[in-house]
Design a protein around this motif. Structure first.
Motif, PDB file in Angstrom:
ATOM      1  N   THR A  66      -2.995  -3.259  -4.517  1.00 25.30           N
ATOM      2  CA  THR A  66      -2.480  -2.170  -4.324  1.00 25.30           C
ATOM      3  C   THR A  66      -1.278  -2.004  -3.108  1.00 25.30           C
ATOM      4  O   THR A  66      -2.597  -2.161  -1.916  1.00 25.30           O
ATOM      5  CB  THR A  66      -3.128  -1.057  -4.952  1.00 25.30           C
ATOM      6  OG1 THR A  66      -4.073  -0.185  -4.447  1.00 25.30           O
ATOM      7  CG2 THR A  66      -3.433  -0.876  -6.359  1.00 25.30           C
ATOM      8  N   PRO A  67      -1.396  -0.804  -2.442  1.00 25.19           N
ATOM      9  CA  PRO A  67      -1.286  -0.839  -0.910  1.00 25.19           C
ATOM     10  C   PRO A  67      -1.924   0.674  -0.170  1.00 25.19           C
ATOM     11  O   PRO A  67      -2.569   0.793   1.099  1.00 25.19           O
ATOM     12  CB  PRO A  67       0.552  -0.224  -0.688  1.00 25.19           C
ATOM     13  CG  PRO A  67       0.622  -0.561  -2.322  1.00 25.19           C
ATOM     14  CD  PRO A  67       0.082  -0.852  -3.163  1.00 25.19           C
ATOM     15  N   LEU A  68      -2.796   1.285  -1.590  1.00 20.45           N
ATOM     16  CA  LEU A  68      -4.000   1.481  -0.826  1.00 20.45           C
ATOM     17  C   LEU A  68      -4.956   1.014  -0.821  1.00 20.45           C
ATOM     18  O   LEU A  68      -6.255   2.006   0.045  1.00 20.45           O
ATOM     19  CB  LEU A  68      -4.295   2.554  -2.145  1.00 20.45           C
ATOM     20  CG  LEU A  68      -3.430   3.478  -3.433  1.00 20.45           C
ATOM     21  CD1 LEU A  68      -3.437   4.182  -4.500  1.00 20.45           C
ATOM     22  CD2 LEU A  68      -2.779   4.780  -2.581  1.00 20.45           C
ATOM     23  N   GLY A  69      -5.427  -0.400  -0.600  1.00 19.16           N
ATOM     24  CA  GLY A  69      -6.270  -0.985  -0.005  1.00 19.16           C
ATOM     25  C   GLY A  69      -8.359  -0.645  -0.700  1.00 19.16           C
ATOM     26  O   GLY A  69      -7.790  -0.881  -2.461  1.00 19.16           O
ATOM     27  N   PRO A  70      -9.121  -0.664  -0.745  1.00 26.05           N
ATOM     28  CA  PRO A  70      -9.985  -0.870  -1.712  1.00 26.05           C
ATOM     29  C   PRO A  70     -10.325  -0.577  -2.752  1.00 26.05           C
ATOM     30  O   PRO A  70      -9.949   1.335  -2.502  1.00 26.05           O
ATOM     31  CB  PRO A  70     -11.274  -1.400  -0.791  1.00 26.05           C
ATOM     32  CG  PRO A  70     -10.348  -1.662   0.718  1.00 26.05           C
ATOM     33  CD  PRO A  70      -9.247  -1.221   0.578  1.00 26.05           C
ATOM     34  N   PRO A  71     -10.670   0.250  -3.943  1.00 26.39           N
ATOM     35  CA  PRO A  71     -11.215   1.468  -4.298  1.00 26.39           C
ATOM     36  C   PRO A  71     -12.255   2.432  -3.069  1.00 26.39           C
ATOM     37  O   PRO A  71     -11.247   3.850  -3.392  1.00 26.39           O
ATOM     38  CB  PRO A  71     -11.210   0.976  -5.694  1.00 26.39           C
ATOM     39  CG  PRO A  71     -10.731  -0.348  -6.310  1.00 26.39           C
ATOM     40  CD  PRO A  71     -10.391  -0.927  -4.541  1.00 26.39           C
ATOM     41  N   PRO A  72     -13.251   1.611  -2.772  1.00 26.87           N
ATOM     42  CA  PRO A  72     -14.136   2.762  -2.358  1.00 26.87           C
ATOM     43  C   PRO A  72     -13.099   3.533  -1.382  1.00 26.87           C
ATOM     44  O   PRO A  72     -13.355   4.750  -1.568  1.00 26.87           O
ATOM     45  CB  PRO A  72     -15.451   2.308  -1.717  1.00 26.87           C
ATOM     46  CG  PRO A  72     -14.791   0.217  -2.917  1.00 26.87           C
ATOM     47  CD  PRO A  72     -13.541   0.749  -3.318  1.00 26.87           C
ATOM     48  N   GLN A  73     -11.911   3.207  -0.699  1.00 25.53           N
ATOM     49  CA  GLN A  73     -11.411   3.491   0.204  1.00 25.53           C
ATOM     50  C   GLN A  73     -10.627   4.384   0.007  1.00 25.53           C
ATOM     51  O   GLN A  73      -9.622   5.170   0.693  1.00 25.53           O
ATOM     52  CB  GLN A  73     -11.070   2.727   1.910  1.00 25.53           C
ATOM     53  CG  GLN A  73     -11.822   1.670   1.998  1.00 25.53           C
ATOM     54  CD  GLN A  73     -12.084   0.621   3.556  1.00 25.53           C
ATOM     55  OE1 GLN A  73     -10.132   1.012   2.811  1.00 25.53           O
ATOM     56  NE2 GLN A  73     -13.013  -0.048   3.485  1.00 25.53           N
TER      57      GLN A  73
END
Length: 502
Positions: free
Chosen positions: A25-32
């Protein structure tokens, strides 16, 4: 880099998110991801209720395992996809959601929302309960949409089946009510598990003369409506049947209809449902108003009794005719001729009775039937008021007039070409009593001579009207015979007694 420690738990979807590298996704890695997104999604993943998030303006899809079941074969491909790409078949709905909830900050709710989804590769009718709420940031701006989704397809289908069954039941009830109305059959149901709880159909209420509010009348109300002469018997029979083992119930009884006080006959037919021990549970029955049938049966019995009585009287009349004919006959041939003629007159009298109403005969018909068969009708003058004569007097008068006409043909006015007969009758009031007066007067015939013995007609009159005050007289004048009969009018109307004419 895959293999992050967030999110915590979350089942299959949680494991997939922890395995994401950030390129999904455009949001990057989930932890971030943003803290508000992570905190909200952590709650979604932990919930057993189907939930889905539309994050950002594009509506990035993030959901839990329970929602994955609703997504069907589209899962896991739609996880992390834009909303409109994931569900193109419901674009209009999601445009409305994003305008109202995301852009407008207002919640939306739907109950049993009908949709056509392609979640398993084919178009499928689906019903959902959905509650949409905005996810606000610290500044009060909406960052996404949270949807709590419950699929109600099975419930809606079951409800539709119930509705269809209820509609079919209502149609059957309407058809049954129509059939009951056409057939004039009153339906009833009695719950027997604890006393008597009744339910009556509209046609039942009509038959029993009850208002609509009597649909659930009590057992005591029904008992009070039964005719007093049969009340104890009918109720005892009903209770004995219910407490016994029989499954069929049948009885005929009278009621006093409350609406108009009329006495009506009811035929009750019912079946009793019982449990395994034989205890009565429910009675389903039908009531018919059989008053007309009962009245017809009574009328038939009356007619049969009258027929038996009429045959008895006729046989007695034939016996008397035979006896009197043979006593006065000069030869066997003469007896045969006279007896045959008198039987013919008797037969014609019966024809009149059959044609008349209630076995009576009109006086004019009696006169015309006898006179018309004795010669030229132009030689008769007939007149008198309209008068209906009872069965037994009608037979007697027919035979008397036949005897007079026969003698007139042999010896009197009808034995030549110029003689005439005047037949008349009237009703006079004598001391308050109506009297029937008949007059047979001959003229223009040869001189007549009084017979040496009393005639058949006189003896028949005496036997037909015994103790009724009737009398007859024959005057043998130089101008011709004059026969008169005087009898109380009631004797001619009701003279069908049991007296033996022989």
């Amino acid at each position: 880099m895959a293999g992050g420690s967030w999110p915590v738990g979350g089942g299959e979807v949680g494991a997939m998110l922890r395995a994401w590298s950030g390129a999904e996704t455009p949001l990057g890695p989930p932890p971030q991801w943003p803290e508000r997104l992570k905190s909200t999604l952590q709650l979604v993943l932990a919930s057993p209720t189907p939930m889905v998030m539309f994050w950002g303006e594009s509506g990035l899809l993030l959901y839990n395992d329970a929602y994955a079941v609703i997504a069907g074969a589209k899962h896991p491909a739609i996880l992390g996809c834009n909303l409109l790409d994931a569900w193109p078949e419901v674009t209009d709905l999601h445009d409305e959601v994003m305008r109202t909830v995301f852009a407008g900050g207002s919640p939306l709710s739907y109950r049993d929302l009908p949709l056509v989804l392609h979640r398993n590769g084919v178009a499928e009718d689906v019903w959902l309960n959905v509650d949409y709420s905005p996810i606000f940031g610290d500044s009060g701006v909406a960052l996404g949409v949270l949807a709590v989704v419950t699929e109600t397809t099975a419930l809606v289908g079951a409800q539709r089946e119930r509705d269809a069954a209820e509609q079919a039941l209502r149609r059957r009830e309407q058809q049954l009510a129509q059939v009951q109305k056409i057939g004039k059959v009153g339906g009833l149901e009695v719950d027997l598990r604890d006393g008597f709880r009744n339910r009556r159909s509209p046609e039942y209420l009509l038959i029993h003369g009850l208002p609509p509010e009597a649909e659930h009348e009590s057992h005591e109300d029904w008992v009070r409506r039964i005719h007093p002469q049969e009340r104890s018997m009918v109720e005892s029979h009903f209770r004995e049947t219910v407490l016994g083992t029989a499954r069929d119930y049948q009885i005929e009884y009278r009621i006093v209809r409350p609406s108009d006080g009329a006495v009506r006959w009811i035929s009750a037919l019912a079946q009793i449902e019982r449990d395994e021990s034989g205890r009565a549970l429910r009675l389903i029955g039908a009531h018919l108003d059989i008053t007309e049938r009962k009245e017809a049966e009574a009328q038939q019995r009356l007619l049969m009794q009258e027929l038996a009585h009429r045959v008895k009287n006729t046989l007695a009349m034939i016996q008397a005719i035979a006896s009197q004919t043979l006593r006065g006959a000069t030869s066997l041939e003469a007896a045969n001729e006279t007896f045959s003629a008198r039987l013919a007159a008797l037969s014609r009298a019966h024809d009149l009775l059959v044609a008349g109403q209630r076995a009576n005969a009109p006086m004019a018909g009696i006169a015309e039937s006898v006179v018309g068969l004795q010669g030229d009708a132009q030689r008769f003058t007939i007149g008198g008021p309209d008068l209906v004569v009872g069965p037994r007097p009608a037979l007697a008068l027919t035979l008397v007039l036949h005897e007079l006409a026969t003698n007139a043909v042999k010896y009197g006015a009808l034995s030549n070409q110029t003689g005439r007969v005047a037949l008349s009758w009237r009703v006079d009031e004598i001391e308050g009593v109506s009297h029937f007066r008949l007059r047979w007067q001959e003229s223009g015939g040869p001189p007549v001579v009084a017979p040496s013995r009393r005639g058949f007609g006189s003896r028949l009159i005496e036997r037909t009207f015994p103790s009724q005050g009737a009398r007859s007289e024959s005057a043998f004048l130089s101008t011709g015979l004059v026969f008169t009969l005087d009898a109380p009018l009631d004797a001619l109307k009701d003279g069908d007694g049991e007296n033996d004419p022989g």
